[in-house]
Design an enzyme around this catalytic site. Structure first.
Site, PDB file in Angstrom:
ATOM      1  N   HIS A  54      25.664  56.514 105.954  1.00  0.00           N
ATOM      2  CA  HIS A  54      26.563  55.332 107.262  1.00  0.00           C
ATOM      3  C   HIS A  54      27.725  54.392 106.894  1.00  0.00           C
ATOM      4  CE1 HIS A  54      22.251  56.485 108.657  1.00  0.00           C
ATOM      5  NE2 HIS A  54      23.182  56.450 109.604  1.00  0.00           N
ATOM      6  N   ASP A  57      25.723  51.640 105.143  1.00  0.00           N
ATOM      7  CA  ASP A  57      24.721  51.722 103.912  1.00  0.00           C
ATOM      8  C   ASP A  57      25.703  51.661 102.270  1.00  0.00           C
ATOM      9  OD1 ASP A  57      22.513  53.292 105.357  1.00  0.00           O
ATOM     10  OD2 ASP A  57      23.764  55.158 105.588  1.00  0.00           O
ATOM     11  N   GLU A 181      24.086  64.320 117.476  1.00  0.00           N
ATOM     12  CA  GLU A 181      22.246  63.718 116.613  1.00  0.00           C
ATOM     13  C   GLU A 181      21.185  64.092 118.050  1.00  0.00           C
ATOM     14  OE1 GLU A 181      19.328  61.873 113.188  1.00  0.00           O
ATOM     15  OE2 GLU A 181      20.918  62.725 112.926  1.00  0.00           O
ATOM     16  N   GLU A 217      17.579  67.432 114.112  1.00  0.00           N
ATOM     17  CA  GLU A 217      16.139  66.788 113.077  1.00  0.00           C
ATOM     18  C   GLU A 217      14.875  67.253 113.672  1.00  0.00           C
ATOM     19  OE1 GLU A 217      14.491  62.736 111.485  1.00  0.00           O
ATOM     20  OE2 GLU A 217      16.954  63.159 112.002  1.00  0.00           O
ATOM     21  N   ASP A 255       8.817  58.548 115.030  1.00  0.00           N
ATOM     22  CA  ASP A 255       9.658  59.261 114.165  1.00  0.00           C
ATOM     23  C   ASP A 255       9.477  58.966 112.358  1.00  0.00           C
ATOM     24  OD1 ASP A 255      11.421  60.735 112.965  1.00  0.00           O
ATOM     25  OD2 ASP A 255      13.113  59.368 113.389  1.00  0.00           O
TER      26      ASP A 255
END
Length: 388
Positions: A54, A57, A181, A217, A255
Site C-alpha cells: 500500500h 506501507d 478485492e 482472498e 478475518d
C-alpha cells in the site's frame, strides 16, 4: 520435489504482512516496525519472488516530498540488491480517520475526490516500480446502519471512481489492470461488493470492463461461508482472476489472516490443485498476519511456512492427478460426461430425441451411484500422504 521456494514459484508478500506489528483492537503492538527494504531482503533470502505494498506501507502518511523520495530510494535499493519484483500495488483508503466512512463511496464529496487523487498518485509510483496489477480493497466502503448509506447511489459513486481510474491509466498509456478485492465485513459492519460474485457483476457495468478483474482472498470468501475454490473457478471461467490473496481461515468468524495452509486444509488442497491445473500464471500472493505471539524469528518462520505449505500441496495435487486409480475413479464419477455438451447438436436435435425425455427412465438413472465418496477418499489419501 524440493520444498525450498525459488523466485520461479512466483511467491509474493505484502509489506503489511511481515510488517504487521501485532496491534489489534484489544492490544498494543508486540513487535517493532520493519523497514520495507529489510523486509525485501529477508523475503528474498527465503526464496520469494517479490513484494507488494500500500502507499502508506512504503511512505508514511503525510510525508513531505523529500521524505517520500528518500523512502522510495531506500526501497529501490533493496529491490536492486535482491532482484525482487513488485508485481502489484494498492492504496490505503482505510487507516486514516478521514476514511472513516469510506473513500470512493464516502458521503463526504471532498473525501471521495481526495481518495481518487491519492489512488492516482500511487498508481504512478506502482507503474514506476513495475507493478502489473493494481488492487482495490474497499474496506471502509459500507455501513453499519440502514439509513446511513443509499447503496444504489454509493454503487454509482464506486462506478464513477473506477471509471475515472480506468480513464487515467488509459490516458497515460499504462498497462495496469485493476483487481477488485471483495470482503463481506470488517472493518465496516457490511462492506459493498462483499463476494467474488458481487464484484464480477459490478465489473460488467463499468465503462472499460476489460481493465477490471478480481483479487479474491481465501479468508474473505470463507468469512461469508463460501467455497473458495468454487469462487476461484468462476473467476477463472470469467477470465477475471487478475490476482489472488492466499492465507488461512477457520470458519465464519473475524478475518484471521492465518498463514496459508492452516484453517481449511482440504480447501487449500483443492485451491492449489485448481490454480496449477488451470495454468494460472499470476503471483501466488500471501496476505497473512504472523501471530502477535511471535518475535521476528517467528515472522520469518511464518512466511517460510506459507511457501512450504503451497509447495507441499502442489506436489500432493500433482500426484493425485497422475494416479491411475484416481483417473479411473474420475471416469466412474462421470467427469468425462460433464465435459460433453448437453445438446451438442442444438435445440432442434434435442426436441425430437425421445431418449432425452419420453423414453428416459428417471428411476433407472436415479439408481446409478455416482462414486463420489471413493474419489474423495482417494483425494484425502493423497492430501494426508497415505499414497505415494
Amino acid at each position: 520435489m524440493s520444498y525450498q521456494p525459488t523466485p520461479e514459484d512466483k511467491f509474493t508478500f505484502g509489506l503489511w504482512t511481515v510488517g504487521w506489528q501485532g496491534r489489534d483492537p484489544f492490544g498494543d503492538a508486540t513487535r517493532g516496525a520493519l523497514d520495507p527494504a529489510e523486509s525485501v531482503r529477508r523475503l528474498a533470502e527465503l526464496g520469494a519472488h517479490g513484494v507488494t505494498f500500500h502507499d502508506d506501507d512504503l511512505i508514511p502518511f503525510g510525508a513531505t516530498d523529500s521524505e517520500r523520495a528518500e523512502h522510495i530510494k531506500r526501497f529501490r535499493q533493496g529491490l536492486d540488491e535482491t532482484g525482487m519484483k513488485v508485481p502489484m500495488a494498492t492504496t490505503n483508503l482505510f487507516t486514516h480517520p478521514v476514511f472513516k466512512d469510506g473513500g470512493f463511496t464516502a458521503n463526504d464529496r471532498d473525501v471521495r475526490r481526495y481518495a481518487v487523487r491519492k489512488t492516482i498518485r500511487n498508481i504512478d509510483l506502482a507503474v514506476e516500480l513495475g507493478a502489473q496489477t493494481y488492487v482495490a480493497w474497499g474496506g471502509r466502503e459500507g455501513a453499519e446502519s440502514g439509513a446511513a448509506k443509499d447503496v444504489r447511489v454509493a454503487l454509482d459513486r464506486m462506478k464513477e471512481a473506477f471509471d475515472l481510474l480506468g480513464e487515467y491509466v488509459t490516458s497515460q498509456g499504462y498497462d495496469t489492470p485493476f483487481a477488485i478485492e471483495p470482503k463481506p465485513n470488517e472493518p465496516r459492519g457490511d462492506i459493498l461488493l462483499p463476494t467474488i460474485g458481487h464484484a464480477l457483476a459490478f465489473i460488467d457495468g463499468l465503462e472499460r470492463p476489460e481493465l477490471y478483474g478480481v483479487n479474491p482472498e481465501v479468508g474473505h470468501e470463507q468469512m461469508a461461508g463460501l467455497n473458495f475454490p468454487h469462487g476461484i473457478a468462476q473467476a477463472l471461467w470469467a477470465g477475471k482472476l487478475f490476482h489472488i490473496d492466499l492465507n488461512g481461515q477457520s470458519g465464519i468468524k473475524y478475518d484471521q489472516d492465518l498463514r496459508f495452509g492452516p484453517g481449511d486444509l482440504a480447501a487449500a488442497f483443492w485451491l492449489v490443485d485448481l490454480l496449477e491445473s488451470a495454468g494460472y500464471e499470476g503471483p501466488r500472493h500471501f496476505d497473512f498476519k504472523p501471530p502477535r505471539t511471535e518475535d521476528f524469528d517467528g515472522v520469518w518462520a511464518s512466511a517460510a511456512g506459507c511457501m512450504r505449505n503451497y509447495l507441499i500441496l502442489k506436489e500432493r495435487a500433482a500426484a493425485f492427478r497422475a494416479d491411475p486409480e484416481v483417473q479411473e475413479a474420475l471416469r466412474a464419477a462421470r467427469l468425462d460426461e460433464l465435459a460433453q455438451p448437453t445438446a451438442g447438436d442444438g435445440l432442434q436435435a434435442l426436441l425430437p430425441d425421445r431418449s432425452a425425455f419420453e423414453d428416459f427412465d428417471p428411476d433407472a438413472a436415479a439408481a446409478r451411484g455416482m462414486a463420489f465418496e471413493r474419489l474423495d477418499q482417494l483425494a484425502m489419501d493423497h492430501l494426508l500422504g497415505a499414497r505415494g
